[in-house]
Scaffold this motif. Structure first.
Motif, mmCIF file in Angstrom:
data_model
loop_
_atom_site.group_PDB
_atom_site.id
_atom_site.type_symbol
_atom_site.label_atom_id
_atom_site.label_comp_id
_atom_site.label_asym_id
_atom_site.label_seq_id
_atom_site.Cartn_x
_atom_site.Cartn_y
_atom_site.Cartn_z
ATOM 1 N N ALA A 136 72.343 25.903 25.532
ATOM 2 C CA ALA A 136 73.357 26.522 26.389
ATOM 3 C C ALA A 136 73.810 27.859 25.802
ATOM 4 O O ALA A 136 74.001 28.833 26.534
ATOM 5 N N LEU A 137 73.975 27.905 24.479
ATOM 6 C CA LEU A 137 74.370 29.149 23.823
ATOM 7 C C LEU A 137 73.304 30.221 24.029
ATOM 8 O O LEU A 137 73.612 31.353 24.413
ATOM 9 N N VAL A 138 72.058 29.869 23.789
ATOM 10 C CA VAL A 138 70.952 30.822 23.950
ATOM 11 C C VAL A 138 70.899 31.332 25.390
ATOM 12 O O VAL A 138 70.788 32.539 25.630
ATOM 13 N N ALA A 139 71.021 30.425 26.346
ATOM 14 C CA ALA A 139 70.932 30.805 27.758
ATOM 15 C C ALA A 139 72.098 31.678 28.205
ATOM 16 O O ALA A 139 71.993 32.388 29.213
ATOM 17 N N THR A 155 65.326 31.414 17.948
ATOM 18 C CA THR A 155 65.242 32.654 18.711
ATOM 19 C C THR A 155 64.749 33.735 17.758
ATOM 20 O O THR A 155 64.953 33.636 16.542
ATOM 21 N N SER A 156 64.102 34.750 18.322
ATOM 22 C CA SER A 156 63.617 35.838 17.476
ATOM 23 C C SER A 156 63.618 37.144 18.248
ATOM 24 O O SER A 156 63.613 37.158 19.477
ATOM 25 N N ASN A 165 62.042 41.344 17.458
ATOM 26 C CA ASN A 165 61.340 42.290 16.577
ATOM 27 C C ASN A 165 60.593 41.591 15.447
ATOM 28 O O ASN A 165 60.403 42.158 14.381
ATOM 29 N N GLY A 166 60.206 40.346 15.643
ATOM 30 C CA GLY A 166 59.463 39.615 14.619
ATOM 31 C C GLY A 166 60.347 38.919 13.595
ATOM 32 O O GLY A 166 59.848 38.334 12.637
ATOM 33 N N TYR A 167 61.657 38.962 13.774
ATOM 34 C CA TYR A 167 62.606 38.309 12.867
ATOM 35 C C TYR A 167 63.278 37.142 13.592
ATOM 36 O O TYR A 167 63.701 37.288 14.741
ATOM 37 N N MET A 168 63.424 36.031 12.914
ATOM 38 C CA MET A 168 64.184 34.928 13.465
ATOM 39 C C MET A 168 65.658 35.350 13.507
ATOM 40 O O MET A 168 66.176 35.892 12.535
ATOM 41 N N THR A 169 66.315 35.096 14.636
ATOM 42 C CA THR A 169 67.731 35.434 14.765
ATOM 43 C C THR A 169 68.626 34.204 14.669
ATOM 44 O O THR A 169 69.769 34.305 14.244
ATOM 45 N N SER A 170 68.106 33.056 15.087
ATOM 46 C CA SER A 170 68.863 31.807 15.002
ATOM 47 C C SER A 170 67.881 30.647 15.009
ATOM 48 O O SER A 170 66.732 30.793 15.423
ATOM 49 N N PHE A 171 68.363 29.496 14.556
ATOM 50 C CA PHE A 171 67.551 28.281 14.616
ATOM 51 C C PHE A 171 68.451 27.065 14.544
ATOM 52 O O PHE A 171 69.610 27.155 14.134
ATOM 53 N N ILE A 172 67.893 25.931 14.956
ATOM 54 C CA ILE A 172 68.567 24.647 14.812
ATOM 55 C C ILE A 172 67.657 23.759 13.986
ATOM 56 O O ILE A 172 66.454 23.674 14.246
ATOM 57 N N ASP A 173 68.217 23.120 12.958
ATOM 58 C CA ASP A 173 67.389 22.287 12.087
ATOM 59 C C ASP A 173 67.369 20.838 12.579
ATOM 60 O O ASP A 173 67.995 20.493 13.585
ATOM 61 N N ARG A 229 79.881 32.626 20.969
ATOM 62 C CA ARG A 229 78.997 33.575 21.657
ATOM 63 C C ARG A 229 79.054 34.997 21.095
ATOM 64 O O ARG A 229 78.003 35.624 20.897
ATOM 65 N N PRO A 230 80.233 35.554 20.777
ATOM 66 C CA PRO A 230 80.233 36.909 20.199
ATOM 67 C C PRO A 230 79.471 36.990 18.871
ATOM 68 O O PRO A 230 78.824 38.006 18.592
ATOM 69 N N TRP A 231 79.518 35.942 18.066
ATOM 70 C CA TRP A 231 78.769 35.928 16.804
ATOM 71 C C TRP A 231 77.271 35.845 17.074
ATOM 72 O O TRP A 231 76.476 36.517 16.412
ATOM 73 N N PHE A 232 76.907 35.035 18.048
ATOM 74 C CA PHE A 232 75.498 34.921 18.432
ATOM 75 C C PHE A 232 74.995 36.270 18.946
ATOM 76 O O PHE A 232 73.901 36.714 18.589
ATOM 77 N N THR A 233 75.808 36.934 19.750
ATOM 78 C CA THR A 233 75.445 38.253 20.282
ATOM 79 C C THR A 233 75.339 39.275 19.156
ATOM 80 O O THR A 233 74.404 40.093 19.142
ATOM 81 N N ARG A 234 76.257 39.236 18.201
ATOM 82 C CA ARG A 234 76.180 40.148 17.038
ATOM 83 C C ARG A 234 74.880 39.933 16.280
ATOM 84 O O ARG A 234 74.261 40.884 15.812
ATOM 85 N N SER A 235 74.494 38.679 16.120
ATOM 86 C CA SER A 235 73.236 38.365 15.440
ATOM 87 C C SER A 235 72.073 39.017 16.180
ATOM 88 O O SER A 235 71.230 39.691 15.576
#
Length: 114
Positions: free
Chosen positions: A18-21, A36-37, A39-47, A98-104
């Motif tokens: 939901a956050l990604v969407a 999520t990625s 430019n070839g860099y991972m931006t977020s993940f869930i373990d 969401r603002p932190w996710f967007t900053r990432s």
């Protein structure tokens, strides 16, 4: 052969999805290891335990860790120094996260493509 599926908590994955969407232009990748990625860099993940981590600039990472009493994630026995773990309760507060996710997402967009 069937694709591997995420083995972690389904409720946490639903919150991550939901956050990604909720951010235009961001697409979740990975079936067994969602991320999520850009430019070839991972931006977020869930373990597998359901913990979400975000890649942040050093300034934002420090602020995030201090604000939310967070930490740097450890994956496969190694610190991931460019990331910060999202506290479980914050993942449930999507409007605050969401603002932190967007900053990432925006920060990784400033890095030279790999």
């Amino acid at each position: 052969m069937a694709k591997a599926k995420y083995q972690g908590p389904a409720d946490r994955l639903a919150l991550y999805d939901a956050l990604v969407a909720s951010v235009d232009g961001v697409e979740r990748k990975g079936a067994a290891n969602p991320y999520t990625s850009r430019n070839g860099y991972m931006t977020s993940f869930i373990d597998r335990e359901g913990a979400v981590s975000l890649r942040l600039s050093k300034v934002d990472q420090t602020a995030f860790i201090e604000t939310y009493d967070s930490r740097v994630p450890v994956q496969y026995g190694r610190n991931m120094p460019d990331f910060a773990v999202v506290p479980d309760d914050l993942l449930e507060r999507q409007d605050e996260l969401r603002p932190w996710f967007t900053r990432s997402w925006e920060f990784v967009g400033t890095l030279a493509p790999k």
